[in-house]
Scaffold this active site. Sequence first.
Site, PDB file in Angstrom:
ATOM      1  N   LYS A  52       0.842  -1.201   0.000  1.00 38.69           N
ATOM      2  CA  LYS A  52       0.000   0.000   0.000  1.00 38.69           C
ATOM      3  C   LYS A  52       0.877   1.251   0.000  1.00 38.69           C
ATOM      4  O   LYS A  52       1.518   1.570   0.989  1.00 38.69           O
ATOM      5  CB  LYS A  52      -0.931   0.048   1.208  1.00 38.69           C
TER       6      LYS A  52
ATOM      7  N   CYS B 201      13.552  10.286   7.295  1.00 33.94           N
ATOM      8  CA  CYS B 201      13.518   9.806   8.679  1.00 33.94           C
ATOM      9  C   CYS B 201      14.903   9.862   9.318  1.00 33.94           C
ATOM     10  O   CYS B 201      15.029  10.011  10.515  1.00 33.94           O
ATOM     11  CB  CYS B 201      12.945   8.398   8.735  1.00 33.94           C
TER      12      CYS B 201
END
Lengths: 293, 494
Positions: free
Chosen positions: B198, B306
């Site tokens: 996804k 990140c």
Amino acid sequence: MPQLNILKTYKIFIGGAFPRTESGRYYKVTDAKNNLLANACLSSRKDFRNAVVAARKAFEGWSKKTHFNRGQILYRMAEMLEGRRSQFKEEIMAQGSTPLQAEKEIQLSIERCVYYSGWCDKYSALYSSVNPVASAHFNFSVPEPMGVVSVIAPEDSSLLGLLSVILPVIAGGNVCVVLASETKPLCSITFAEVLATSDLPAGVVNILTGKSKELHTHFSNHMDVNAVIYCRDNQAEQKTIEENASINVKRSFCWHKDWSSNEHQNPYLIMDLQEIKTTWHPIESIGIGGAKY
Amino acid sequence: MRKNNVTIKKTAVKSGTWQYAPAPESTDHIEIKQQYELFINGKFVKPNSKKYFDTINPATEKKISSVAQANTKDIDLAVKAAKNAYDNVWSKMPGAERAKYIYRIARLMQERAREFAVIESMDGGKPIRESRDIDIPLACNHFFYYAGWADKLAYAFPNRKPSSLGVAAQIIPWNFPLLMAAWKIAPALATGNTVVLKPAESTPLTALKLAEIIQASGLPDGVVNIVTGYGDAGAALVHHPLVNKIAFTGSTPVGKYIQHAIAGTSKKATLELGGKAAHIIFEDAPIDQAVEGIVNGIFFNQGHVCCAGSRLFVQENIAALVIKKLKRRMDTLIVGDPLDKNTDIGAINSKEQFNTIQQYIKLGIAEGAEMYQPSCELPAQGLFCKPTLFLHTSQSHRIVQEEIFGPVLSIQTFRTIEEVIEKANNIPYGLSAGVWTDKGSKIFNLTTQLRAGVIWANTYNKFDPSSPFGGYKESGFGREGGIHGLASYVKFEG
């Protein structure tokens, strides 16, 4: 007139000392015929938290010891176990084993110490890598200990089960707080006496006695615990532990195995409690082409 | 000629003393459909929800395409297709055969690399220079790297027989859309698992283009399924009983939700979560290179990284010099059209993220830190944010503790090694860190003591398929990339 035996008081093991539980509570340990074997400490949340503080303090020193030195200390544990065979045999038999079973359990326990002693300065080389990146960098990955590990030890195997789950944790440079078998706690405290005389720094292994039913929540929701290992078969407890682990992204493992043979001793258990650290550094101008490693 | 000159004059970017002519990457050769469907069982199918959502170009805030919105039923179909493909085809196929498909996907991606780069920059706002030179090549290389592992897995795990897990549910973020898809799909396929992926709702296009390539590659139906949608679709995937493995890259709160959700099940997980990396500059560092490293560390991909080096620690006696040079370098950064090859900082990925960053900038000022932004001009429309520096910050500031995920850097100073190690580690995150010094022994002192999964010494923000990536502590667990990345997708027999 027969002389009166001196009975042993079973206390808990925190930061290298043998305190009683701060809660003052106890529970009765009995043999199969319901004879009283000992009054064991019914450890509390506060005991656990104190033990985590001791463990965290010990982590700095233990994780920085040379791998070789850690191996020597684990080997020393085997030596100290060897010297206490008769004491462990009595305790294991009191907890319901036959003499033959007791002897086998002690023998395997000693051998397991030697086994993991040998891994201390080898697993790192085996599971490290120099990575051939497509640029002018030296790049390597090595295992590093996770930190403080809480362990709910096997219920049915008093000495061997306890050792089998502590050894891979500390062989890799971690420190731990362990809940011993509830119904068979005697060996765990005698084992703590082995640890206390094996050059193992205070706080590397801390052992509590008591009930998983009370303590598994605290073992799994403490914010300064990096990983939790559950070695019993209560699925509700296991689920709670795994849920609580998410509070600070603890690594959680279920090590519910039969420790009575050598089938489940392996370096992959050490690696469960290791992080992989990757380091990059440039390589000075190398003209044509890419990396050199 | 004259016409061109006029154009240049109108849009030239003023940057320091240099004038740059626009150098836009052409969009002529790329294909974007008006509407995209779900890729399930080898076919593009309409969603049961009958709903579509818009994907927006953040540089223009205009719609690029409509994308199918998967609901629980669609997720169920995708997982069942993956399970069926696992049971009947993929788990039975020899590794060497699996490898051929993965190699083929890598090659097809390489052939269409430029198209992918342009679409990545349009859909996500990142500079074309980065999508072209970093995201897309690395994504292709990841497939190429892991393809080779498919028939060699036994060598990676001494004395053990590795076997696949089953269906891997993979949920990826919007900051490196295609690269994250590659990081997830390639090792999963190499180890014999099947996939339901996804993509993030704000950047679905390159994953859907990848679906076209996967279809063209002849990969057996259902081995990879790609379903677009929102958080509810992700949750449905996490909770689906036929899923054996969750691989997630995204925020720490969502990672914790996933870890909690799969408690008591046999699902395995890899979590790649947030970070707040310490970037440490010592007095003996090569300062000009370090300044480049700082810029690359925090402004790469608009700071939507990140592992961004968002907490800068500069040794006190060189702080004034470093800050002066850093400001001067920031003054030359070009913020603007992601498709312009001169652009250093592109568009902020979404309105939502834009607002988050603005809130943190306000918060930094309110907390008493001193802000610096260059006087560069921003495009009249689109979501853009100036590179931002906060001076005089301390450990307790929220802009120092929390992940901002934007081009915002906080600076602290330090005097001793012990002090900086303590400060660097004093945070729940542990994804990455950086250190600059000319002294080798000091580097290793730092790199061994910093509690983070990736340490860059005298460099920053480098990635490679052969190099494991992943965090300590609340930055997640498991590794992606390299030999260690295989372990996330196998179990041992017995």
